[in-house]
Design a protein around this motif. Structure first.
Motif, mmCIF file in Angstrom:
data_model
loop_
_atom_site.group_PDB
_atom_site.id
_atom_site.type_symbol
_atom_site.label_atom_id
_atom_site.label_comp_id
_atom_site.label_asym_id
_atom_site.label_seq_id
_atom_site.Cartn_x
_atom_site.Cartn_y
_atom_site.Cartn_z
ATOM 1 N N PHE A 38 0.820 -1.204 0.000
ATOM 2 C CA PHE A 38 0.000 0.000 0.000
ATOM 3 C C PHE A 38 0.855 1.254 0.000
ATOM 4 O O PHE A 38 1.907 1.316 0.623
ATOM 5 N N HIS A 39 0.378 2.238 -0.724
ATOM 6 C CA HIS A 39 1.091 3.497 -0.945
ATOM 7 C C HIS A 39 0.508 4.581 -0.050
ATOM 8 O O HIS A 39 -0.707 4.745 0.032
ATOM 9 N N GLY A 40 1.373 5.305 0.644
ATOM 10 C CA GLY A 40 0.931 6.449 1.431
ATOM 11 C C GLY A 40 0.605 6.162 2.873
ATOM 12 O O GLY A 40 0.205 7.070 3.610
ATOM 13 N N ALA A 41 0.799 4.919 3.326
ATOM 14 C CA ALA A 41 0.429 4.574 4.696
ATOM 15 C C ALA A 41 1.259 5.368 5.706
ATOM 16 O O ALA A 41 0.730 5.873 6.703
ATOM 17 N N GLY A 42 2.559 5.474 5.453
ATOM 18 C CA GLY A 42 3.421 6.207 6.382
ATOM 19 C C GLY A 42 3.079 7.679 6.459
ATOM 20 O O GLY A 42 3.070 8.275 7.547
ATOM 21 N N CYS A 43 2.776 8.267 5.307
ATOM 22 C CA CYS A 43 2.394 9.686 5.271
ATOM 23 C C CYS A 43 1.112 9.918 6.062
ATOM 24 O O CYS A 43 1.022 10.837 6.886
ATOM 25 N N CYS A 44 0.110 9.073 5.815
ATOM 26 C CA CYS A 44 -1.180 9.252 6.482
ATOM 27 C C CYS A 44 -1.069 9.000 7.982
ATOM 28 O O CYS A 44 -1.707 9.698 8.783
ATOM 29 N N PHE A 45 -0.271 8.020 8.383
ATOM 30 C CA PHE A 45 -0.096 7.722 9.797
ATOM 31 C C PHE A 45 0.528 8.905 10.527
ATOM 32 O O PHE A 45 0.016 9.362 11.558
ATOM 33 N N SER A 46 1.620 9.434 9.988
ATOM 34 C CA SER A 46 2.281 10.569 10.648
ATOM 35 C C SER A 46 1.407 11.817 10.610
ATOM 36 O O SER A 46 1.367 12.596 11.569
ATOM 37 N N ALA A 47 0.660 12.008 9.502
ATOM 38 C CA ALA A 47 -0.258 13.144 9.426
ATOM 39 C C ALA A 47 -1.379 13.014 10.449
ATOM 40 O O ALA A 47 -1.808 14.005 11.058
ATOM 41 N N ALA A 48 -1.855 11.784 10.662
ATOM 42 C CA ALA A 48 -2.907 11.561 11.654
ATOM 43 C C ALA A 48 -2.400 11.861 13.068
ATOM 44 O O ALA A 48 -3.125 12.428 13.892
ATOM 45 N N ILE A 49 -1.157 11.492 13.347
ATOM 46 C CA ILE A 49 -0.573 11.819 14.648
ATOM 47 C C ILE A 49 -0.518 13.338 14.822
ATOM 48 O O ILE A 49 -0.907 13.877 15.866
ATOM 49 N N ALA A 50 -0.036 14.034 13.776
ATOM 50 C CA ALA A 50 0.039 15.494 13.850
ATOM 51 C C ALA A 50 -1.338 16.111 14.056
ATOM 52 O O ALA A 50 -1.508 17.059 14.836
ATOM 53 N N LEU A 75 -4.376 16.150 21.924
ATOM 54 C CA LEU A 75 -4.075 14.868 22.533
ATOM 55 C C LEU A 75 -2.607 14.784 22.918
ATOM 56 O O LEU A 75 -1.752 15.405 22.280
ATOM 57 N N LYS A 76 -2.321 13.994 23.943
ATOM 58 C CA LYS A 76 -0.947 13.710 24.332
ATOM 59 C C LYS A 76 -0.322 12.773 23.292
ATOM 60 O O LYS A 76 -1.038 12.039 22.592
ATOM 61 N N PRO A 77 1.010 12.765 23.181
ATOM 62 C CA PRO A 77 1.663 11.978 22.121
ATOM 63 C C PRO A 77 1.245 10.507 22.060
ATOM 64 O O PRO A 77 0.949 9.995 20.980
ATOM 65 N N LEU A 78 1.219 9.810 23.206
ATOM 66 C CA LEU A 78 0.880 8.389 23.165
ATOM 67 C C LEU A 78 -0.556 8.175 22.714
ATOM 68 O O LEU A 78 -0.829 7.281 21.899
ATOM 69 N N GLU A 79 -1.487 8.983 23.205
ATOM 70 C CA GLU A 79 -2.881 8.847 22.767
ATOM 71 C C GLU A 79 -3.033 9.211 21.298
ATOM 72 O O GLU A 79 -3.826 8.597 20.579
ATOM 73 N N ALA A 80 -2.269 10.195 20.848
ATOM 74 C CA ALA A 80 -2.313 10.581 19.434
ATOM 75 C C ALA A 80 -1.874 9.424 18.556
ATOM 76 O O ALA A 80 -2.469 9.155 17.495
ATOM 77 N N VAL A 81 -0.828 8.710 18.960
ATOM 78 C CA VAL A 81 -0.340 7.566 18.187
ATOM 79 C C VAL A 81 -1.377 6.450 18.150
ATOM 80 O O VAL A 81 -1.621 5.840 17.101
ATOM 81 N N LYS A 82 -2.011 6.175 19.282
ATOM 82 C CA LYS A 82 -3.026 5.116 19.319
ATOM 83 C C LYS A 82 -4.213 5.445 18.415
ATOM 84 O O LYS A 82 -4.732 4.574 17.692
ATOM 85 N N GLU A 83 -4.670 6.691 18.461
ATOM 86 C CA GLU A 83 -5.773 7.097 17.585
ATOM 87 C C GLU A 83 -5.364 7.027 16.115
ATOM 88 O O GLU A 83 -6.141 6.604 15.250
ATOM 89 N N ALA A 84 -4.133 7.449 15.821
ATOM 90 C CA ALA A 84 -3.634 7.395 14.446
ATOM 91 C C ALA A 84 -3.529 5.966 13.946
ATOM 92 O O ALA A 84 -3.777 5.687 12.767
ATOM 93 N N LYS A 85 -3.183 5.044 14.833
ATOM 94 C CA LYS A 85 -3.109 3.624 14.474
ATOM 95 C C LYS A 85 -4.474 3.114 14.031
ATOM 96 O O LYS A 85 -4.595 2.424 13.009
ATOM 97 N N ARG A 86 -5.518 3.456 14.794
ATOM 98 C CA ARG A 86 -6.869 3.035 14.416
ATOM 99 C C ARG A 86 -7.267 3.643 13.078
ATOM 100 O O ARG A 86 -7.882 2.986 12.230
#
Length: 453
Positions: free
Chosen positions: A204-216, A223-234
């Motif tokens: 799949f193309h763009g997964a890394g971009c979308c994941f980091s953008a979702a964290i941002a 959100l705090k960093p850890l919660e931001a990462v968990k939400e971005a994962k979902r």
């Protein structure tokens, strides 16, 4: 209260599957206003990258200062930084910030094309990662940054420790390319965690971009960093699972999938409601209701489980003078018919609805005379491991019938039953109304000849 705002500093992807295009889609999908600073223009598509043209550092700088002045941003992510002067500029400017910084350390495209120069990447490791709030390398990038070969979860943990030692608050070593189950390894202020995911077959193309953008985006919303990462994962798991089916190469992820699914939900419920009204208006439909009653279902276009399929709780039953839906349509109200439809969608995504009706030879012959494509399967041949697990029978049977039809989804799938199992016909169609029109055609054709209950 001001609207949350996020900035992406990254390259342009002409296929729009990654880069700033994917970042902006992600920001919008998560309710965050997005701004961009372009670092380069790329010529690429789903098959590969053909050219990366860095912009002049002065142009990158002026874009950044313009956005910083107005409208501003609450969090920033970096993506492709192709040259050393651009990395140095970004480090110099972001050091002045007191805002969350997410670094996606892009180095090589999924197709193998080298996107960043060696000296640019060395500068990113020495200068940008130490000031980051979150850094999100995949296993290849983690290997490049640390100098160790990352192949296992244990390797990822060691890589996370080494990257964390550079000064970053939270490290996510993404596990999509690890051997075995996909596990993201997180090191946050000395605490090691693992986020397990579900593997979706394919590249799949763009997964890394979308994941980091979702964290941002999540950081921009407070959100705090850890919660931001968990939400971005979902978020990214949904975007991958419901990826776009375009192009001849690596499929782009779909950061808008959750929005499309929400917008689609109510229109599907209404489609099933209208179809039920058509059934209830024709009393002779009662002749087609089996002993176990009927269900009429329709799936979301992105459906992967029965919870994403609308059905009738309590089913459709015979009543005096016709049929009646016991309750209003809701999601998750069907297992058997829903699984038949989900299996059909794997072969033809346009076939998203179905209804089970009584099976007898006269009804089956009528379907054939009407010109419906008909295919069946023998439940007596069902493998023991399928019989042993609740819910697998209809999926297995539908797949057998579709394969028997040459891989084309038929209008009608039937079986003649088994010990303790009622014979059944399932009528399939594009939507619930389409299915009911087919059922009404069967009813009308049967009226023209004697029918024995």
């Amino acid at each position: 209260m001001d609207e949350a705002k996020a900035l992406t500093i990254a390259g342009s992807d002409s296929s729009a599957g990654a880069g700033v295009q994917a970042d902006l889609k992600t920001f919008s999908a998560l309710g965050v206003y997005g701004s961009t600073v372009l670092t380069c223009v790329t010529a690429q598509n789903t098959l590969g990258v053909y050219l990366v043209e860095p912009l002049e550092p002065r142009l990158v700088e002026m874009q950044y200062k313009a956005v910083l002045e107005d409208p501003g941003f609450d969090a920033v992510k970096t993506g492709l930084l192709p040259s050393k002067p651009i990395v140095e500029l970004v480090v110099r400017e972001l050091k002045k910030l007191d805002k969350p910084i997410v670094v996606d350390p892009v180095y090589i495209a999924g197709t193998g094309f080298k996107l960043s120069s060696e000296e640019a990447y060395e500068t990113l490791v020495r200068g940008l990662i130490p000031i980051a709030t979150v850094v999100t390398p995949n296993v290849n990038e983690a290997s490049k940054i640390t100098g160790i070969r990352v192949e296992t979860v244990e390797d990822a943990e060691e890589a996370a420790r080494r990257i964390s030692s550079l000064g970053v608050e939270l490290v996510v070593v993404k596990g999509g390319h690890l051997k075995g189950a996909p596990v993201d390894v997180i090191l946050h202020r000395g605490r090691m965690l693992k986020l397990r995911g579900t593997r979706v077959e394919g590249s799949f193309h763009g997964a890394g971009c979308c994941f980091s953008a979702a964290i941002a985006a999540m950081l921009a919303k407070g959100l705090k960093p850890l919660e931001a990462v968990k939400e971005a994962k979902r978020f990214i798991e949904t975007a991958i699972a419901h990826h776009h089916k375009v192009g001849s190469g690596i499929k782009p992820v779909n950061p808008m999938a959750r929005l499309f699914m929400e917008a689609e939900k109510w229109s599907i419920v209404e489609n099933v409601r209208q179809a039920i009204r058509l059934l209830e208006a024709e009393p002779k439909v009662s002749r087609l209701i089996p002993e176990v009653a009927s269900n009429l279902v329709m799936a979301l276009s992105y459906a992967r489980s029965p919870s994403e399929v609308v059905g009738i709780p309590g089913r459709i039953v015979k009543v005096s003078g016709g049929v009646k839906a016991v309750m209003e349509p809701v999601y998750g109200a069907s297992r058997h018919v829903a699984r038949t439809v989900l299996t059909a969608m794997r072969f033809d995504p346009e076939v998203r609805a179905g209804m089970n009706i009584k099976m007898d030879e006269r009804i089956l012959e009528t379907c054939i005379r009407l010109g419906f494509k008909v295919s069946g399967y023998d439940r007596r041949l069902e493998p023991p491991e399928v019989k042993a697990k609740e819910g697998l029978s209809t999926s297995w049977g539908a797949e057998q019938a579709i394969k028997a039809a040459g891989g084309t989804v038929p209008d009608v799938i039937y079986h003649r039953g088994d010990w303790g199992k009622e014979p059944m016909i399932t009528v399939l169609g594009r939507d619930a109304i389409d299915v009911v029109h087919k059922v009404l055609k069967i009813v009308e054709a049967l009226q023209r000849e004697p029918f024995v209950e």
